[in-house]
Design an enzyme around this catalytic site. Structure first.
Site, PDB file in Angstrom:
ATOM      1  N   ASP A  98       0.940  -0.973  -0.171  1.00  0.00           N
ATOM      2  CA  ASP A  98      -0.101   0.039   0.082  1.00  0.00           C
ATOM      3  C   ASP A  98       0.840   1.167   0.006  1.00  0.00           C
ATOM      4  O   ASP A  98       1.794   1.301   1.033  1.00  0.00           O
ATOM      5  CB  ASP A  98      -0.994  -0.251   1.452  1.00  0.00           C
ATOM      6  CG  ASP A  98      -2.551   0.101   0.904  1.00  0.00           C
ATOM      7  OD1 ASP A  98      -3.123   1.327   0.613  1.00  0.00           O
ATOM      8  OD2 ASP A  98      -3.005  -0.641   1.039  1.00  0.00           O
ATOM      9  N   GLU A 248      -6.591   3.417  -5.867  1.00  0.00           N
ATOM     10  CA  GLU A 248      -7.810   3.966  -5.313  1.00  0.00           C
ATOM     11  C   GLU A 248      -7.990   4.781  -5.694  1.00  0.00           C
ATOM     12  O   GLU A 248      -7.796   6.291  -5.432  1.00  0.00           O
ATOM     13  CB  GLU A 248      -7.552   3.485  -3.335  1.00  0.00           C
ATOM     14  CG  GLU A 248      -9.166   3.289  -3.055  1.00  0.00           C
ATOM     15  CD  GLU A 248      -9.137   4.286  -1.741  1.00  0.00           C
ATOM     16  OE1 GLU A 248      -9.848   3.387  -1.059  1.00  0.00           O
ATOM     17  OE2 GLU A 248      -8.327   4.639  -1.497  1.00  0.00           O
ATOM     18  N   ASP A 321     -12.615  -1.595   3.887  1.00  0.00           N
ATOM     19  CA  ASP A 321     -13.406  -0.203   4.081  1.00  0.00           C
ATOM     20  C   ASP A 321     -14.525  -0.421   4.524  1.00  0.00           C
ATOM     21  O   ASP A 321     -15.553   0.134   4.754  1.00  0.00           O
ATOM     22  CB  ASP A 321     -12.874   1.096   2.556  1.00  0.00           C
ATOM     23  CG  ASP A 321     -11.659   1.847   3.619  1.00  0.00           C
ATOM     24  OD1 ASP A 321     -10.707   1.692   4.578  1.00  0.00           O
ATOM     25  OD2 ASP A 321     -10.944   2.082   2.943  1.00  0.00           O
TER      26      ASP A 321
HETATM   27  C1  NOJ Z   1      -8.247   4.521   2.401  1.00  0.00           C
HETATM   28  C2  NOJ Z   1      -7.817   3.254   3.066  1.00  0.00           C
HETATM   29  O1  NOJ Z   1      -8.549   1.903   2.151  1.00  0.00           O
HETATM   30  C3  NOJ Z   1      -8.613   4.155   4.727  1.00  0.00           C
HETATM   31  O2  NOJ Z   1      -8.889   2.523   5.164  1.00  0.00           O
HETATM   32  C4  NOJ Z   1      -8.047   5.011   4.827  1.00  0.00           C
HETATM   33  O3  NOJ Z   1      -8.775   5.425   6.146  1.00  0.00           O
HETATM   34  C5  NOJ Z   1      -8.308   6.593   3.402  1.00  0.00           C
HETATM   35  N1  NOJ Z   1      -7.308   5.777   2.632  1.00  0.00           N
HETATM   36  C6  NOJ Z   1      -7.312   7.439   4.315  1.00  0.00           C
HETATM   37  O4  NOJ Z   1      -5.924   6.516   4.261  1.00  0.00           O
END
Ligand code: NOJ
Length: 557
Positions: A98, A248, A321
């Site tokens: 990541d 993302e 998430d």
């Molecule tokens: C996306 C991530 O998947 C999430 O878990 C995170 O809280 C936010 N971005 C901020 O980094």
């Protein structure tokens, strides 16, 4: 060199804290991952995406990084990571990391320096202002926090402890490139790039639209003015390696995603989109509404059609998430049937599938007794900020439905103590349903388990050119109970039919399938269990009844 190897692959996502504890401290770690690499391989996936495993104060469980070139001591160290990487590669598994560079932790040394004053070398690493604008943050109230030391406000699109980096500063971009090189030189195969469409902010930071809570500043930081230039710089580094880049893209549209994914300035290989995560809510957690299959199908089809022949989809139903999908789009009462049906609803679309830890055994949402049992910053904000007129019970119910904590409970390995996750009490609550068969050990033994069904689907996808490369077409888009889609390559098609209903539903074949020879490749109900005693759920030829959450894939010539 940016080759296309990722298109045939599928990935398994590890959110390490809850994956497997290997050193007995109640926290998942790289020792546990090492133990489970063969298990991951056995699923039929080809790679692992690690959610952040770097040092972090855990204000956002790893997405607040305090050292980009190290491993969080809770999870092991760089040597252990190298061991995992080497073994994963031996097994033929790619490893992607990541990359979280929209923000750091406020405990990162860059921020600690930056706050010291305007003449500090790190002064412009972050976004400081004397007067804040009206933006809300996505996680914790206003997007600006006053810093007593620097006597200025800093911007944080997410939590207070996640100050946004100033990507307009060339030194910051050099830091990002150095992070990329560090991990690529070690041998990792790519990156999932966190909220990457947010990294370039509008220079003037104008006030946002006052009537859009939480996202009022979005037009000024999503796909910002210099985003494509910065992405090109990062791509340039990655292209010196065989590196795969997956962005993302929260709230991204097809149109803006295609800008990253196509053309000579292509800067990403794939993008995680969010439209299909809004079939029961708006902006994932803020406003909940009943699940609508028509909405889900519309989102699926929009992305499948728009990217066909131009770009490549990243397919997912769960991650760290989003709450567990059986509890959202399926039905806990029909755990096995809806869990397996959901697998078929997305694994056979065009794109590279991602399976989130525990999804493959049908893990479900947890329901904790009190809000004080929850730990996720955005869940706590949602509880304390929205729908305050509702009773505590009703607000808690919303959390049961929507909290990210539901997808972060420890992985259920066995029916034994702490679900076999750890020998010691785990860092977070284990979902008690591990005692009722929702665990790897039990599902390994059951040929019709959700686990074994995921294996079958992933194997089938990989062995079929139609499923890998074929075009996509949806039938009956307005049917509120059934999702029917086709993958087609030359004269061969695969037809996938998924019932999203808890009652038997009448299903008919699309007209052009009438009279054609079809072969059942996979069904999520055991053989011979059909009430009519027939294997085919379409016994009358062109139409028939599907059982609750029944799903079938046919090969048709
Ligand atoms: C996306 C991530 O998947 C999430 O878990 C995170 O809280 C936010 N971005 C901020 O980094």
């Amino acid at each position: 060199m940016n080759s296309d190897w990722y298109k045939e692959k599928s990935f398994y996502q590890i959110w390490i804290r809850s994956f497997k504890d290997g050193n007995g401290d109640g926290i998942g770690d790289l020792y546990g991952v090492y133990e489970k690499l063969e298990y991951i391989k056995s699923l039929g996936v080809d790679g692992i995406w690690f959610s952040p495993i770097y040092p972090s104060p855990n204000a956002d469980f790893g997405y607040d990084i305090s050292d980009y070139k190290n491993i969080h001591p809770d999870y092991g160290d760089l040597d252990q990571f190298k061991k995992v990487l080497a073994r994963a590669h031996e097994l033929g598994l790619k490893v992607i990391m990541d990359l979280v560079v929209n923000h750091t932790s406020d405990e990162h040394p860059w921020f600690q320096e930056s706050r010291k004053g305007k003449d500090n070398p790190y002064s412009d690493y972050y976004i400081w202002r004397d007067k804040p604008n009206n933006w809300d943050s996505l996680f914790e109230g206003k997007a600006w926090e006053y810093d007593k030391v620097r006597k200025q406000y800093y911007l944080h699109i997410f939590a207070k402890k996640q100050p946004d980096l100033n990507m307009d500063n060339p030194k910051v971009r050099e830091e990002v490139k150095s992070i990329l090189r560090f991990w690529l030189d070690m041998g990792v195969d790519g990156f999932r790039e966190d909220v990457i469409n947010f990294i370039s902010k509008h220079e003037k930071l104008p006030n946002g639209l006052p009537f859009l809570p939480a996202v009022n500043g979005l037009p000024y930081y999503k796909d910002g003015p210099h985003i494509y230039e910065y992405m090109e710089e990062f791509r340039e580094v990655c292209s010196q390696y065989d590196c795969f880049q997956l962005g993302e893209g929260p709230l991204t549209t097809v149109k803006s995603a295609l800008k990253y994914l196509t053309g000579p300035k292509k800067s990403l290989d794939m993008m995680f989109s969010f439209d299909h995560m809004m079939a029961d809510c708006i902006y994932t957690e803020y406003v909940h509404r009943p699940f609508s299959l028509v909405k889900l199908k519309k989102a699926f089809t929009k992305w499948q059609k728009a990217l066909n022949g131009r770009a490549w989809n990243a397919l997912y139903l769960e991650n760290h998430d989003h709450p567990r999908v059986i509890s959202r789009y399926g039905d806990e009462k029909y755990w096995r049937a809806s869990g397996t049906m959901l697998a078929m609803s997305y694994l056979f679309q065009q794109g590279t599938p991602f399976v989130y830890q525990g999804q493959e055994i049908g893990m479900m949402n947890i329901r904790l007794k009190s809000i004080s049992d929850y730990v996720d910053v955005s869940s706590l904000t949602n509880f304390n900020r929205y729908h305050l007129k509702d009773s505590i019970e009703k607000r808690l119910e919303r959390i049961w439905h929507s909290s990210r904590d539901s997808s972060r409970t420890p992985m259920q390995w066995t029916g034994g103590r702490y679900a076999g996750f750890s020998k010691k009490e785990p860092w977070f609550y284990v979902n008690p349903n591990y005692e009722n068969g929702v665990n790897v050990e039990a599902e390994e033994k059951d040929p019709y388990s959700i686990l074994n069904f995921y294996r079958k689907c992933l194997k089938l996808r990989k062995s079929s050119n139609v499923l890998l490369w074929g075009s996509y077409r949806e039938f009956f888009p307005n049917d509120p109970h059934v999702y029917v889609y086709e993958r087609r390559l030359c004269d061969v098609s695969c037809l996938i039919i998924c019932s999203f209903s808890d009652k038997p539903v009448r299903v008919k074949l699309p007209k052009e399938y009438a009279g054609r020879k079809r072969k059942l490749l996979l069904c999520n109900y055991p053989r011979g269990s059909h009430s009519s005693g027939r294997l085919d759920g379409l016994p009358e030829g062109e139409q028939g009844w599907f059982r609750p959450y029944e799903a079938r894939i046919y090969r048709v010539q």
